[in-house]
Design an enzyme around this catalytic site. Structure first.
Site, PDB file in Angstrom:
ATOM      1  CD  GLU A 313      -2.428  -1.537   2.654  1.00 34.09           C
ATOM      2  OE1 GLU A 313      -2.337  -0.656   3.512  1.00 34.09           O
ATOM      3  OE2 GLU A 313      -3.150  -2.545   2.772  1.00 34.09           O
ATOM      4  CB  CYS A 408      -8.040   1.864   8.614  1.00 27.92           C
ATOM      5  SG  CYS A 408      -7.794   1.458   6.887  1.00 27.92           S
TER       6      CYS A 408
END
Lengths: 646, 646
Positions: A313, A408
């Site tokens: 990521e 998240c």
């Protein structure tokens, strides 16, 4: 306890047609939904167990720990969003729920101050044995941020006191003293939280500990190696054995390019800017500026998306900005808002507020459906339902998903939207900076006098802004108005009289230094033309392509408006593009329409894949919608960068 | 033993300036180098251990098995290439080496005929327990192909006898009878090998066993499930638990789209076509045509590359043809040559020979450096040194690599190049088909009479071909001349007199039915214009782009000729493109030159990543080189598909 220095929170209230919609969705959907998630009350969703973990840690429930190693942070993020929400909209029931949860946190805290349910329940003897991977300091950071927000919103100290005990304990664990761990978190977060905590508590230890983590990071001998050896771990680290994943590849001050996991990076960069400001450390200021320039000039999507690669990521390298395989996590763009805010605190430069604005209206809120019920973690700039079947696109979901196990992005969006009032103004002794154009009311003290400013605007759909100034008595101060970077021909009038601003723009701000009288009215006109945007020619992926932007809003084509095979649409490099507000569409948005050329697919024989023939093209009307609002109707293809033709 | 029916091998000799260069490289470099590799005589290279494994299995050496589970197949592929090479160029020393190796294989063979060093040495009790993954039948297939080739080249039967014992044993192991395994290989290969073996031996069992493997494949109850349960394996299969990886997701006759590992797929499709021809099974003929149409009309790159996805080295889905992340393995394009050849045997259609030609001059030989010392396994159509740092591009090497541990592509190239003579002609009773244009000499029997044809051409650089016909006495037969699919205006003369061909083209072949006299001369003219190729508009990745092709050769731009940032070059859709033969370049190639427009990178400020400005473009001369020859000079960027402008 020190006086609350975060005046922005207390003194500015958002009253804005665009953002109040977002806020309402967060309050009506996201916060209550997350509460159910934390309490395992959602059918058909993987249980969170996050609150149950605290009950078990408090000795009030039996059972095993369940969830990710950072499950505690979900509770923290919820509490932080609740805090901001309570400040905006008091709600006794919600506050009582939060109070009770905070009480539970207190009961789950260990005698020495430690507060982490994973290690308390599951590996009681193993605290701080894998700081690289196991998120203890990350969770602590989020809890500290939540405690600060809760105190600022409610004035209640209990949560702050709990976190002070924990932070004081952490301060004994990490450091260069005998028996201390000379280390730093594998997921940065606590560094920025400790600066906030220092602001609220005035306790220098927290600032010092934050700086310790930053100063120590990436130095040799390498903490991760020492820690690995200590726990008898001989496995190479999964990210090509590269500590750059968590920006620990070099000492922080030697880092010049953004690398690794983008959220980790941005949280760290935010803390670096914080510390540069708080400590006056010029080397940190320089580092934050260097990294800012790298991120925003070489590694940022036009939507303010960050993180070009799915593996880790992560950032990849300069000008590597593929549109269909990026990670561009919602959380990374949110973190960019935080960092830009801190850069603005370091130096009043319009480019920081420009990037903050780009993130607010594009790559952050694109993460949430207009109804607040579904979320994108990954925000690509080009999606086709077909391509998302490719294995190397598996992270690119063609439609927003329900609540995830690792949740998240939704709470991060919730806290950004509920705390938007913090990003609009900065109040210096003699200057009021207007960074963002959002309907709002603010109370300030300038040169010792009370000043209120009411902002009226239909941003981001119209570029007219009215600033109503109210003072008890005529007062000298500077009003510093940001001229958006996208704006070519800004106009300012005071009480109806045009003023020349050309010579008064410094770093993107027009400084109006005068004696302000009650009911003075400043009108700003930022003409919103449809702009054809090109990318720096070093970007491989956008050569021959164009993006549409109007004001701060980046546009895209969707299949629902333009049919499938969007790659066959070519936008002429000249020609009229019209903007129109459509009340009934996507909660009310400005759309862009115009003529384009489309390859006629039906004249190509299905029998041939390649042929020495020219395409037939036919004129078509296209309609572009704001990128953030895509995928709120029928699912389908989407493209930000359009093929261009002469 | 049956008479050798593969007359093409014996009767056609390649005498061609283009292909003799390739052949020489294979004989001078590839075959000797692989021999060293097989014998672990290469410094700085992972040992192969392949021959040592046979020594251990023969009880002539101590030690452990080493290498991949399919290491035996490397020995087989070397022997097959050696066989073809010996046929082209006799070489006593090489033949002796091969004979000795074949003797070793014989000594390594078990009493019951079994011949696989992995199971013999490492897991003696576990034969046939994991036919899905462990390549026993795959290795057997390659050994059978090698044995057939060696017999055809040398007339020596020993290798064929060894493999007959093994094949007879396999025939007892697999089948629907009591105690037999009702299964099929996880990597197809033996199916096509058994058809060849049937041709050479005349033994129907081999044809029947090949058909059994095809008929059984993908049926329910599923063999892989039964086999998993038998060995107590409960793990999901790594490729998304999808037996489509090895084309076992559906019964073969129900398969309509190419899926899964592309080499497995193509070997199977080749066998299907073989069996359709041999058995007259119309359902297999239909399956092979359906799959052919899917592959060549929806899933094939313009270079004849196959396999759009790295995950599983696999096909993805229709029109998904990304240029920079494809797998497009050299071996898959080689397998396409095999398949196209079998389709031509099923039906004389020019499109089969067209695809074969496209593979020969592009995606196969691109796998090897001109000096035969380095290899691409992956042949993408767009490469930048920078992008190859991306994790999702990690399979895309920006330069050819030395010999690999898993050395499938180099020996596969070697066997294709050494056996090229097989693909040029087909001889029917009364018709001689000329499929490929390659300098060569062939002897045929047509209507019972001896006919020789000498072909002279400077293909692929020039489209003129002379066919010199020699007969002992005037003979009636049809000469069927393929008109290449890329050719717009073919001309044919016989003994200098033009003949009209328009009405005589059937499925891409001109049939000339006449009485041929000795020294008749047929001249073919296939004008080689530079062609601007576009892709079917369903292909996302090539919208707004153009590829250059001349004759069968696809071109590319290289950085060494055109500077970096090839994405900034825009080829006008009209304008002159000139072809010129350059003797000194890349062993002598035709290059294409012309004027294009280039975005001026220097006028764009490095401070801005996005701006509402138009690019400045400047005229530049570009030079394109044959795709197959790229990366033989300074490494750098490469692009087949160029941005196009009006």
């Amino acid at each position: 306890m020190k006086t609350n220095t975060s005046k922005n929170l207390a003194n500015v209230t958002v009253q804005d047609s665009f953002w109040n919609q977002q806020l309402e969705v967060v309050q009506r959907e996201v916060i209550p939904y997350q509460w159910k998630a934390l309490n395992d009350e959602l059918p058909d969703t993987e249980p969170s167990h996050a609150i149950e973990n605290f009950r078990i840690a408090a000795g009030e429930s039996d059972g095993e720990y369940y969830g990710m190693v950072f499950q505690d942070s979900d509770v923290a993020k919820w509490l932080e969003a609740v805090a901001y929400s309570l400040h905006v909209t008091p709600d006794e029931t919600l506050e009582k729920t939060a109070d009770e949860l905070i009480d539970l946190l207190g009961r789950a805290q260990q005698n020495d101050g430690y507060l982490n349910t994973y290690y308390t329940i599951k590996e009681p003897g193993k605290r701080w044995t894998n700081v690289r991977d196991n998120h203890e300091l990350y969770c602590a950071g989020h809890l500290i941020e939540a405690a600060v927000a809760y105190y600022e919103a409610t004035g209640k100290r209990k949560f702050v006191d709990i976190m002070a005990r924990y932070a004081d304990y952490i301060n004994t664990v990490f450091g260069d003293g005998p028996g201390q761990i000379q280390g730093y978190p594998g997921h940065q977060e606590i560094e920025l939280a400790l600066v906030k905590f220092y602001h609220v508590t005035g306790k220098e230890d927290y600032l010092r500990l934050s700086k310790y983590f930053i100063d120590k990071r990436g130095k040799q001998p390498h903490f991760y190696e020492i820690e690995k050896e200590r726990r008898g771990d001989s496995k190479p680290f999964w990210w090509n054995d590269d500590p750059g994943y968590s920006q620990a590849h070099l000492p922080v001050r030697e880092q010049t390019k953004a690398v690794g996991h983008s959220v980790r990076a941005l949280y760290m960069y935010t803390a670096i800017a914080d510390l540069a400001k708080e400590t006056g450390d010029d080397s940190l200021r320089e580092t934050s500026e260097t990294l800012w320039n790298n991120v925003t000039r070489k590694q940022m999507y036009v939507t303010a998306g960050l993180g070009s690669g799915e593996f880790g990521e992560a950032f990849t390298f300069d000008y590597d900005l593929p549109n269909d395989t990026s990670y561009t996590e919602t959380c990374a763009s949110i973190a960019l808002v935080f960092w830009a805010d801190r850069m603005l605190k370091l130096a009043k430069k319009g480019e920081y507020a420009d990037v903050l604005e780009r993130a607010l209206y594009n790559g952050t809120i694109s993460g949430m459906n207009l109804d607040g019920k579904k979320f994108f973690y990954v925000n690509p700039l080009e999606v086709s339902q077909a391509a998302s079947r490719r294995h190397d696109h598996k992270h690119v979901k063609p439609v927003r998903q329900g609540w995830f196990g690792c949740a998240c992005c939704p709470p991060n969006l919730a806290r950004m939207i509920t705390s938007l009032n913090r990003y609009l103004y900065t109040e210096d002794i003699d200057t009021l900076y207007v960074h963002q154009y959002t309907g709002s009311k603010g109370s300030f003290t300038l040169n010792g006098e009370a000043v209120t400013v009411r902002q009226e605007t239909n941003y981001p759909w119209e570029g007219n802004v009215a600033l109503h100034v109210n003072v008890d008595q005529p007062t000298n101060f500077k009003l510093a108005i940001r001229v958006p970077g996208w704006c070519q021909d800004a106009k300012v009038t005071i009480n109806g009289e045009a003023i020349s601003i050309v010579d008064d723009i410094v770093d993107g701000y027009v400084y109006i230094d005068r004696e302000w009288k009650d009911s003075d009215l400043v009108n700003l006109v930022f003409p919103m033309e449809v702009q054809r945007i090109h990318a720096n020619p070093h970007v491989r992926e956008t050569a021959g392509q164009v993006a549409l932007q109007r004001g701060p809003v980046v546009y895209c084509l969707e299949q629902v408006d333009n049919g499938e095979n969007l790659h066959n649409i070519f936008l002429p490099s000249e020609g009229k593009l019209e903007a129109a507000f459509e009340q009934e569409l996507l909660n009310g948005v400005v759309t862009i329409s115009g003529e384009a050329l489309r390859i006629v697919e039906t004249t190509w024989s299905d029998d041939s894949l390649y042929a020495p023939v020219t395409y037939q093209k036919t004129p078509v009307q296209i309609k572009a919608v704001p990128y953030f609002a895509w995928c709120n109707r029928e699912p389908g293809e989407m493209r930000v960068w359009l093929n261009e033709t002469k």
